[in-house]
Design a protein around this motif. Structure first.
Motif, PDB file in Angstrom:
ATOM      1  N   LEU A   1      54.350 -47.163 -40.367  1.00 42.21           N
ATOM      2  CA  LEU A   1      53.470 -46.243 -39.717  1.00 42.21           C
ATOM      3  C   LEU A   1      52.184 -46.451 -39.631  1.00 42.21           C
ATOM      4  N   THR A   2      51.764 -47.037 -40.895  1.00 44.23           N
ATOM      5  CA  THR A   2      50.361 -47.387 -41.412  1.00 44.23           C
ATOM      6  C   THR A   2      50.134 -48.965 -41.059  1.00 44.23           C
ATOM      7  N   LYS A   3      48.764 -49.104 -40.959  1.00 45.28           N
ATOM      8  CA  LYS A   3      48.429 -50.603 -40.951  1.00 45.28           C
ATOM      9  C   LYS A   3      48.578 -51.307 -42.145  1.00 45.28           C
ATOM     10  N   ASN A   4      48.800 -52.742 -42.227  1.00 50.90           N
ATOM     11  CA  ASN A   4      49.204 -53.407 -43.499  1.00 50.90           C
ATOM     12  C   ASN A   4      47.909 -53.765 -43.841  1.00 50.90           C
ATOM     13  N   PRO A   5      47.621 -53.179 -45.198  1.00 50.39           N
ATOM     14  CA  PRO A   5      46.186 -53.428 -45.751  1.00 50.39           C
ATOM     15  C   PRO A   5      46.183 -54.981 -46.291  1.00 50.39           C
ATOM     16  N   TRP A   6      46.872 -55.640 -46.426  1.00 53.53           N
ATOM     17  CA  TRP A   6      46.982 -57.070 -46.848  1.00 53.53           C
ATOM     18  C   TRP A   6      46.339 -57.863 -45.571  1.00 53.53           C
ATOM     19  N   GLU A   7      46.403 -57.617 -44.312  1.00 54.32           N
ATOM     20  CA  GLU A   7      45.911 -58.373 -43.332  1.00 54.32           C
ATOM     21  C   GLU A   7      44.266 -58.501 -43.620  1.00 54.32           C
TER      22      GLU A   7
ATOM     23  N   ASN B   1      51.229 -63.496 -48.159  1.00 52.29           N
ATOM     24  CA  ASN B   1      52.699 -63.630 -47.756  1.00 52.29           C
ATOM     25  C   ASN B   1      53.288 -63.084 -49.073  1.00 52.29           C
ATOM     26  N   TYR B   2      53.053 -63.639 -50.410  1.00 55.40           N
ATOM     27  CA  TYR B   2      53.681 -63.081 -51.357  1.00 55.40           C
ATOM     28  C   TYR B   2      53.085 -61.856 -52.000  1.00 55.40           C
ATOM     29  N   GLN B   3      52.229 -61.212 -51.436  1.00 55.84           N
ATOM     30  CA  GLN B   3      51.474 -59.913 -51.939  1.00 55.84           C
ATOM     31  C   GLN B   3      51.019 -60.279 -53.417  1.00 55.84           C
ATOM     32  N   ARG B   4      50.375 -60.935 -53.807  1.00 55.89           N
ATOM     33  CA  ARG B   4      49.762 -61.383 -55.036  1.00 55.89           C
ATOM     34  C   ARG B   4      48.314 -61.236 -54.821  1.00 55.89           C
ATOM     35  N   PHE B   5      47.650 -60.892 -56.083  1.00 52.35           N
ATOM     36  CA  PHE B   5      46.434 -60.623 -56.051  1.00 52.35           C
ATOM     37  C   PHE B   5      45.796 -60.468 -57.640  1.00 52.35           C
TER      38      PHE B   5
END
Length: 642
Positions: free
Chosen positions: A472-478, A544-548
């Motif tokens: 429902l919300t935008k992907n913040p990772w983009e 892609n792997y959501q690593r920060f």
């Protein structure tokens, strides 16, 4: 003094003469109780009641039940409801498999009542007396008994039945004369009691009687035919059927399902013991000497009678006769039943058991789905009478539409949400949030909560729906790489501490970063504290792997990222790759050959050692033999010379 003594003796003689004439019936008890007060009389009466109610009247040579109170000094103390307890030595319980415990109830015989009020009781004698009663009952009733052969004697075998030794003569073992009695020792056999001597307490049993009766039964059963109608007497009723006396000592079984076309819980609903009835022979087993009978087969079959009224797709009203976990049996007409499976009861509820939906005796409206007249089976449905909520679901809830669902239940992988009665779907834990890692839906939602969702997947065949919340919300990772480019320095705050590192939050985004403990050291050599704001350098960011990953210490020190080794570089040609593979195969082949050669050498060494050991043992034995021969020779010569 002598005169006084004479006077006393004369007065005593007078009293004795008076007492001789007085009888117990003439004695006035009321005048005796005059000296007691009313309270004392009430107390006496209460005590008398307690005494008569609690204490038993005990007689010698009678069996009584008693409770074990204590185990002291190799004795069992037993309470049989008498004013005194009895003692039984431990030796009397040797034959028992389990030793008695406190509060166990056992049977004993009262051998003697002492003049002091003590009880002399026995457990073994009570056991023998009871077993003797059983033997006599089985003899009177002419019952078949099972006994164990313990030993052989002159002219027969000794067998044990209810703990009492009996005699089985050699002529009563088989139809033909038996030569080897030892063959039967240690076996269990069936037979009947032939003779009892109450004086000597000797029991004679026979196995031959049963064999002779079996032959007679076989002759009578061979005369019977399948489908034959006969008259018999109801002998016994059990929960699974009734036994009917066919005649000639043959008992046939009429199963509960063959008594009536209607469903019955017990044969006593239709039959009585001693009732004379007509029956049909359904099957004959000449090997096991068994006859199966039927009663309902003489009545008209209701499936044929109501054949016109039973049609596929017809709606009828019936009463629930039996309820099980897998479904309910509904009686439509007397003797005609069908099954409503759990899956065919409701569109809305996911039932585990039919007991939660239907009760016995309840009237139900049903639809006939399938009919098998030959097998007399019928499958029914209750939910098909109402419209299917999954019809036109693609138009109702197309992919990408936003809706509100209510939380129904929780699973290991997610949350079950209901859009409307009968339509449910699954919201996976991974589709709840972009930023947080959710292990269970219980951490966020409760039963009955309203949740905004979007339809992600729909499968009409398997009736499955998949929902999402984070979509429902935008992907913040983009857009994160644009806000936080690699190598840039940003100000962040430490939120949580772990054993391996910390979580850092930035004001520009909701996504948190991870910083290992080794990267939190200040220039002064001190670690950063919890909830402290500091500058952090962005080291790695994988969308892609959501690593920060971020670091504080890498601002003033160099950070070298780990480079993953590739298995085969794409620049090499096919020919070069094939050559490399061949070289690898040659290397492994040579290695295997070396290992095999080593194993062969080890085997040869071991075999040589084993041969040497054998030779050494033989040599030692030969040396001992030679020594013994020399010693013998010396001794013989010595004694000859003497």
């Amino acid at each position: 003094m002598s005169n006084k003594k004479k006077k006393i003796s004369s007065s005593l003689e007078d009293i004795m003469n008076l007492n001789k004439n007085v009888k117990l019936s003439d004695f006035d008890w009321s005048s005796y109780e005059v000296s007691f007060s009313k309270k004392e009389i009430k107390k006496r009466k209460k005590l008398e009641k307690l005494y008569t109610e609690n204490l038993q009247r005990i007689e010698e040579f009678y069996i009584y039940k008693g409770k074990i109170i204590q185990l002291i000094d190799r004795n069992v103390i037993l309470d049989i409801g008498f004013k005194a307890e009895g003692l039984i030595p431990f030796n009397e319980f040797r034959e028992n498999k389990k030793f008695p415990k406190i509060n166990d109830i056992i049977e004993v015989i009262v051998e003697k009542l002492d003049y002091k009020g003590k009880l002399i009781i026995s457990y073994n004698k009570a056991k023998k007396l009871k077993s003797w009663e059983r033997i006599q009952n089985s003899w009177k009733k002419n019952e078949i008994i099972i006994f164990f052969v313990t030993a052989r004697t002159k002219g027969g075998l000794i067998v044990v039945f209810f703990g009492i030794e009996c005699f089985l003569p050699g002529s009563q073992i088989e139809k033909k004369p038996v030569k080897d009695f030892d063959y039967y020792v240690g076996q269990t056999m069936e037979g009947k009691i032939v003779k009892i001597n109450n004086k000597t307490k000797n029991v004679v049993v026979s196995h031959k009687i049963l064999l002779e009766k079996d032959l007679e039964k076989k002759k009578l059963i061979s005369q019977l035919e399948k489908g034959q109608i006969l008259i018999g007497i109801v002998k016994n009723l059990t929960h699974y059927g009734s036994f009917i006396d066919v005649g000639g000592g043959i008992d046939g079984l009429c199963h509960i399902t063959d008594i009536s076309w209607e469903r019955i819980d017990h044969p006593s609903e239709k039959l009585e013991v001693g009732q004379i009835i007509n029956f049909v022979i359904l099957s004959i087993d000449q090997i096991k000497n068994r006859v199966q009978l039927g009663l309902k087969q003489l009545q008209t079959n209701p499936w044929i009678h109501f054949e016109k009224k039973l049609k596929k797709g017809k709606v009828l009203i019936g009463t629930v006769s039996v309820v099980t976990d897998y479904g309910a049996f509904v009686e439509l007409f007397p003797g005609v039943e069908g099954l409503v499976h759990v899956s065919e009861m409701s569109w809305h509820q996911q039932l585990k058991s039919a007991k939660n939906f239907v009760k016995i005796g309840e009237k139900v409206k049903i639809l006939i789905l399938n009919l098998e007249h030959s097998a007399q089976k019928m499958s029914l449905s209750m939910k098909r009478l109402s419209p299917d909520p999954w019809e036109n679901i693609e138009n109702k809830y197309p992919l990408g539409t936003r809706n509100i669902g209510t939380v129904k239940s929780f699973t290991n992988c997610g949350v079950r949400l209901e859009l409307e009665p009968g339509i449910e779907g699954l919201l996976y834990n991974s589709d709840i949030s972009w930023t947080e890692k959710i292990k269970s839906g219980l951490d966020i939602y409760k039963k009955g909560d309203l949740v905004q969702l979007i339809v992600l997947g729909l499968d009409v065949m398997t009736r499955k729906l998949n929902f999402g919340c984070k979509q429902l919300t935008k992907n913040p990772w983009e857009n994160l790489e644009q806000i936080f480019p690699i190598g840039s320095i940003q100000i962040g705050k430490i939120i949580k501490f772990f054993s391996k590192g910390v979580i850092v939050k930035f004001n520009e985004t909701t996504i948190c970063a991870f910083a290992p403990l080794g990267f939190l050291i200040k220039k002064s050599g001190i670690l950063l504290k919890p909830f402290e704001e500091a500058e952090f350098k962005i080291l790695e960011l994988e969308k892609n792997y959501q690593r920060f990953f971020v670091s504080h210490s890498s601002i003033f020190t160099k950070y070298v990222p780990k480079i993953k080794k590739e298995k085969s570089s794409p620049s090499k040609s096919k020919f070069e790759l094939e050559e490399e593979e061949e070289d690898e195969n040659l290397f492994f082949f040579k290695k295997n050959r070396k290992i095999k050669n080593k194993n062969k050498k080890l085997k040869l060494k071991l075999s040589k050692r084993a041969k040497k050991n054998k030779k050494n043992k033989k040599n030692k034995k030969n040396k001992k033999k030679k020594k013994n021969k020399i010693i013998k020779f010396i001794y013989v010569n010595y004694f000859k010379n003497r």
